[in-house]
Scaffold this motif. Structure first.
Motif, PDB file in Angstrom:
ATOM      1  N   SER A   1       0.839  -1.193   0.000  1.00 39.30           N
ATOM      2  CA  SER A   1       0.000   0.000   0.000  1.00 39.30           C
ATOM      3  C   SER A   1       0.878   1.249   0.000  1.00 39.30           C
ATOM      4  O   SER A   1       2.004   1.233   0.496  1.00 39.30           O
ATOM      5  CB  SER A   1      -0.909   0.011   1.237  1.00 39.30           C
ATOM      6  N   ILE A   2       0.368   2.336  -0.570  1.00 40.17           N
ATOM      7  CA  ILE A   2       1.118   3.585  -0.603  1.00 40.17           C
ATOM      8  C   ILE A   2       0.432   4.609   0.301  1.00 40.17           C
ATOM      9  O   ILE A   2      -0.763   4.514   0.577  1.00 40.17           O
ATOM     10  CB  ILE A   2       1.219   4.136  -2.049  1.00 40.17           C
ATOM     11  N   VAL A   3       1.225   5.581   0.738  1.00 35.98           N
ATOM     12  CA  VAL A   3       0.682   6.635   1.590  1.00 35.98           C
ATOM     13  C   VAL A   3      -0.154   7.585   0.749  1.00 35.98           C
ATOM     14  O   VAL A   3       0.273   8.034  -0.314  1.00 35.98           O
ATOM     15  CB  VAL A   3       1.834   7.413   2.268  1.00 35.98           C
ATOM     16  N   LYS A   4      -1.343   7.892   1.201  1.00 34.15           N
ATOM     17  CA  LYS A   4      -2.233   8.805   0.476  1.00 34.15           C
ATOM     18  C   LYS A   4      -1.979  10.245   0.906  1.00 34.15           C
ATOM     19  O   LYS A   4      -1.393  10.503   1.945  1.00 34.15           O
ATOM     20  CB  LYS A   4      -3.693   8.422   0.747  1.00 34.15           C
ATOM     21  N   ASP A   5      -2.441  11.187   0.070  1.00 31.31           N
ATOM     22  CA  ASP A   5      -2.263  12.606   0.367  1.00 31.31           C
ATOM     23  C   ASP A   5      -2.867  12.974   1.721  1.00 31.31           C
ATOM     24  O   ASP A   5      -2.320  13.807   2.457  1.00 31.31           O
ATOM     25  CB  ASP A   5      -2.896  13.470  -0.728  1.00 31.31           C
ATOM     26  N   SER A   6      -3.952  12.332   2.048  1.00 29.86           N
ATOM     27  CA  SER A   6      -4.637  12.649   3.305  1.00 29.86           C
ATOM     28  C   SER A   6      -3.887  12.144   4.537  1.00 29.86           C
ATOM     29  O   SER A   6      -4.213  12.510   5.666  1.00 29.86           O
ATOM     30  CB  SER A   6      -6.049  12.046   3.299  1.00 29.86           C
ATOM     31  N   ASP A   7      -2.869  11.305   4.305  1.00 26.00           N
ATOM     32  CA  ASP A   7      -2.098  10.751   5.419  1.00 26.00           C
ATOM     33  C   ASP A   7      -0.945  11.647   5.860  1.00 26.00           C
ATOM     34  O   ASP A   7      -0.432  11.491   6.971  1.00 26.00           O
ATOM     35  CB  ASP A   7      -1.522   9.376   5.046  1.00 26.00           C
ATOM     36  N   PHE A   8      -0.521  12.570   4.998  1.00 25.70           N
ATOM     37  CA  PHE A   8       0.667  13.371   5.288  1.00 25.70           C
ATOM     38  C   PHE A   8       0.465  14.318   6.471  1.00 25.70           C
ATOM     39  O   PHE A   8      -0.652  14.681   6.826  1.00 25.70           O
ATOM     40  CB  PHE A   8       1.088  14.174   4.058  1.00 25.70           C
ATOM     41  N   ILE A   9       1.601  14.724   7.031  1.00 27.39           N
ATOM     42  CA  ILE A   9       1.597  15.703   8.122  1.00 27.39           C
ATOM     43  C   ILE A   9       1.386  17.089   7.525  1.00 27.39           C
ATOM     44  O   ILE A   9       2.077  17.476   6.577  1.00 27.39           O
ATOM     45  CB  ILE A   9       2.941  15.662   8.883  1.00 27.39           C
ATOM     46  N   THR A  10       0.435  17.837   8.055  1.00 26.07           N
ATOM     47  CA  THR A  10       0.118  19.162   7.520  1.00 26.07           C
ATOM     48  C   THR A  10       0.633  20.259   8.453  1.00 26.07           C
ATOM     49  O   THR A  10       0.967  20.011   9.615  1.00 26.07           O
ATOM     50  CB  THR A  10      -1.394  19.327   7.336  1.00 26.07           C
ATOM     51  N   LYS A  11       0.646  21.478   7.909  1.00 23.20           N
ATOM     52  CA  LYS A  11       1.086  22.621   8.720  1.00 23.20           C
ATOM     53  C   LYS A  11       0.140  22.868   9.892  1.00 23.20           C
ATOM     54  O   LYS A  11       0.564  23.284  10.967  1.00 23.20           O
ATOM     55  CB  LYS A  11       1.180  23.875   7.841  1.00 23.20           C
ATOM     56  N   ASP A  12      -1.153  22.606   9.675  1.00 25.00           N
ATOM     57  CA  ASP A  12      -2.121  22.792  10.765  1.00 25.00           C
ATOM     58  C   ASP A  12      -1.805  21.862  11.934  1.00 25.00           C
ATOM     59  O   ASP A  12      -1.937  22.242  13.104  1.00 25.00           O
ATOM     60  CB  ASP A  12      -3.542  22.528  10.254  1.00 25.00           C
ATOM     61  N   MET A  13      -1.398  20.623  11.614  1.00 26.92           N
ATOM     62  CA  MET A  13      -1.014  19.685  12.678  1.00 26.92           C
ATOM     63  C   MET A  13       0.184  20.203  13.461  1.00 26.92           C
ATOM     64  O   MET A  13       0.230  20.109  14.697  1.00 26.92           O
ATOM     65  CB  MET A  13      -0.657  18.321  12.069  1.00 26.92           C
ATOM     66  N   LEU A  14       1.143  20.785  12.740  1.00 25.81           N
ATOM     67  CA  LEU A  14       2.355  21.278  13.394  1.00 25.81           C
ATOM     68  C   LEU A  14       2.062  22.506  14.254  1.00 25.81           C
ATOM     69  O   LEU A  14       2.653  22.666  15.325  1.00 25.81           O
ATOM     70  CB  LEU A  14       3.414  21.603  12.330  1.00 25.81           C
ATOM     71  N   VAL A  15       1.167  23.358  13.771  1.00 22.63           N
ATOM     72  CA  VAL A  15       0.751  24.518  14.573  1.00 22.63           C
ATOM     73  C   VAL A  15       0.068  24.036  15.849  1.00 22.63           C
ATOM     74  O   VAL A  15       0.326  24.543  16.949  1.00 22.63           O
ATOM     75  CB  VAL A  15      -0.183  25.435  13.763  1.00 22.63           C
ATOM     76  N   ASP A  16      -0.794  23.039  15.706  1.00 29.50           N
ATOM     77  CA  ASP A  16      -1.498  22.461  16.852  1.00 29.50           C
ATOM     78  C   ASP A  16      -0.505  21.871  17.854  1.00 29.50           C
ATOM     79  O   ASP A  16      -0.612  22.068  19.079  1.00 29.50           O
ATOM     80  CB  ASP A  16      -2.462  21.393  16.353  1.00 29.50           C
ATOM     81  N   LEU A  17       0.491  21.141  17.339  1.00 25.16           N
ATOM     82  CA  LEU A  17       1.518  20.537  18.186  1.00 25.16           C
ATOM     83  C   LEU A  17       2.295  21.623  18.933  1.00 25.16           C
ATOM     84  O   LEU A  17       2.525  21.517  20.147  1.00 25.16           O
ATOM     85  CB  LEU A  17       2.481  19.701  17.338  1.00 25.16           C
ATOM     86  N   SER A  18       2.688  22.659  18.204  1.00 24.62           N
ATOM     87  CA  SER A  18       3.480  23.738  18.794  1.00 24.62           C
ATOM     88  C   SER A  18       2.704  24.468  19.893  1.00 24.62           C
ATOM     89  O   SER A  18       3.268  24.810  20.938  1.00 24.62           O
ATOM     90  CB  SER A  18       3.894  24.722  17.694  1.00 24.62           C
ATOM     91  N   GLU A  19       1.413  24.685  19.659  1.00 21.67           N
ATOM     92  CA  GLU A  19       0.594  25.378  20.663  1.00 21.67           C
ATOM     93  C   GLU A  19       0.329  24.495  21.878  1.00 21.67           C
ATOM     94  O   GLU A  19       0.296  24.975  23.010  1.00 21.67           O
ATOM     95  CB  GLU A  19      -0.729  25.818  20.031  1.00 21.67           C
ATOM     96  N   THR A  20       0.132  23.196  21.643  1.00 21.94           N
ATOM     97  CA  THR A  20      -0.149  22.264  22.741  1.00 21.94           C
ATOM     98  C   THR A  20       1.059  22.117  23.669  1.00 21.94           C
ATOM     99  O   THR A  20       0.913  22.044  24.889  1.00 21.94           O
ATOM    100  CB  THR A  20      -0.537  20.878  22.185  1.00 21.94           C
TER     101      THR A  20
END
Length: 418
Positions: free
Chosen positions: A77-96
């Protein structure tokens, strides 16, 4: 104590009387101890260099990456576009984890090619990076500046180049490089960038095998937004995190994995977030190097066994030659324990002298080999202590049988011996 020194004096006198035989007897001990010390010295030097190099990359750094589940990696199986790490996730991580994160490092590869300025060129790979990338990698700026906030947000076509590139294209003159425009041929396209800074190139593990010297391929760094606009992708498969000083990186790794699993990848059966800290890698590699050094040292230590057998053999010969002397001492009232101690001490003296010579030769050989590998030489103190202890143990172990044989001799038969 007086008796002990007397036995040591007798042992030294016996060795002096048979110099060549004593040297040949010690040879196995010298080779065995020397080999072990040399190997442990080189091993400790390599381990120290490796640990310092890895730690220099950032003991508080954590690498977070996208990984496929075993089930999906097995069936292709290959990784889909929806599986990638996004900037919103990183912003959320940084704020948390605002109180635990100093910086987040992002890198987007654009491609490899050549930087061109007239007839001059240099091999390059172009990467878009966040400002946190330079902090995590401890990038040393020799001249100019890093990206400004405006350049980072707008994705300006500015870049940082290495001193190696400046050496090739600007005659090692940083002032000529800064402000100039270089045309980068990447994947069949020409892209112009303005040089705003020069950083110091350093060798890395990833650069092994790449042509060295002036032709070495170095990185040209551009703002991350510039890279994402060229690659038409603003998602990531991995990123780096620098933790605040005092935070245990291994504990924080668990928190990061739990954060992503609970918020983003809990229901995703294709991929999951994994992470590791630089501190854990340093510890693992040091442990591996120590085990490797120990394993090779044990193999080299086989020579000590051969040396011990040689000591036992020469002690048996010595007892045979001194049978009448033993008979005389016993006839004069010397107890068995006195005879036994005399020959055990002689065996120990042979092994300790051989061990000291072996330690000196081993240290010299180890330092020479470490210098050839361009590693700071550090003679193994634990190896030296173990070697001296082991030398004495060999003397006792292989000297006991001949000494016991001498102690049990019948004095009448010994005096008759011709």
């Amino acid at each position: 104590m007086t008796l002990l020194w007397e036995n040591i004096r007798l042992a030294l006198f016996s060795l002096k009387a048979n110099k060549m035989r004593a040297l040949l007897t010690m040879l196995g001990i010298i080779i065995g101890i020397g080999s072990v010390i040399a190997i442990m010295t080189v091993g400790d030097s390599l381990t120290g260099t490796l640990t310092n190099t890895m730690a220099g990359l950032g003991a508080n750094n954590i690498t977070v990456y996208l990984n496929m589940t075993d089930e999906n990696s097995d069936n292709g199986s290959i990784v889909k576009d929806s599986d990638f790490i996004t900037k919103d996730m990183l912003v959320d991580l940084s704020e948390t984890f605002d109180d635990k994160i100093t910086a987040i490092s992002l890198e987007q590869q654009i491609g490899s090619g050549k930087a061109v300025d007239g007839n001059l060129n240099a091999s390059i790979s172009i990467s878009g990076t966040s400002l946190g990338y330079f902090l995590l990698n401890d990038t040393k700026l020799l001249d100019g500046r890093f990206f400004s906030t405006h350049e980072t947000e707008t994705g300006s076509k500015v870049c940082l180049v290495s001193d190696k590139l400046v050496e090739n294209m600007f005659e090692s003159d940083n002032s000529k490089a800064i402000g100039s425009t270089i045309s980068c041929e990447v994947n069949g396209k020409n892209i112009d960038f303005t040089v705003i800074g020069v950083y110091e190139y350093t060798n890395s593990f990833s650069s092994f095998g790449i042509t060295a010297g002036k032709n070495v391929r170095t990185s040209v760094y551009v703002p991350l937004r510039c890279a994402t606009s060229l690659t038409h992708s603003d998602t990531f498969t991995q990123f780096g995190v620098m933790t605040v000083s005092g935070i245990n990186p291994d504990d924080f790794v668990k928190e990061i994995k739990s954060f992503f699993s609970s918020k983003y990848y809990l229901k995703n059966n294709r991929v999951y977030i994994d992470a590791y800290s630089m501190a854990s890698i340093v510890e693992s590699m040091s442990d591996m190097m120590n085990k490797l050094t120990l394993g090779i040292s044990v193999i080299a230590g086989i020579a000590l066994l051969v040396g011990g057998i040689g000591v036992m053999n020469i002690m048996l010969v010595s007892i045979t030659e001194r049978t009448r002397e033993i008979g005389t001492r016993k006839a004069l009232g010397a107890p068995n324990s006195s005879i036994r101690v005399q020959f055990i001490v002689e065996s120990i003296v042979i092994c300790v002298i051989g061990g000291i010579i072996g330690i000196i030769l081993g240290c010299l050989l180890g330092i020479f080999a470490a210098n050839l590998l361009d590693c700071p030489a550090s003679p193994s103190v634990r190896g030296i202590i173990l070697s001296i202890t082991f030398s004495m143990a060999i003397g006792i172990f292989f000297g006991y049988y001949p000494a016991n044989k001498a102690a049990k001799m019948d004095p009448i038969e010994a005096l008759r011996y011709e």
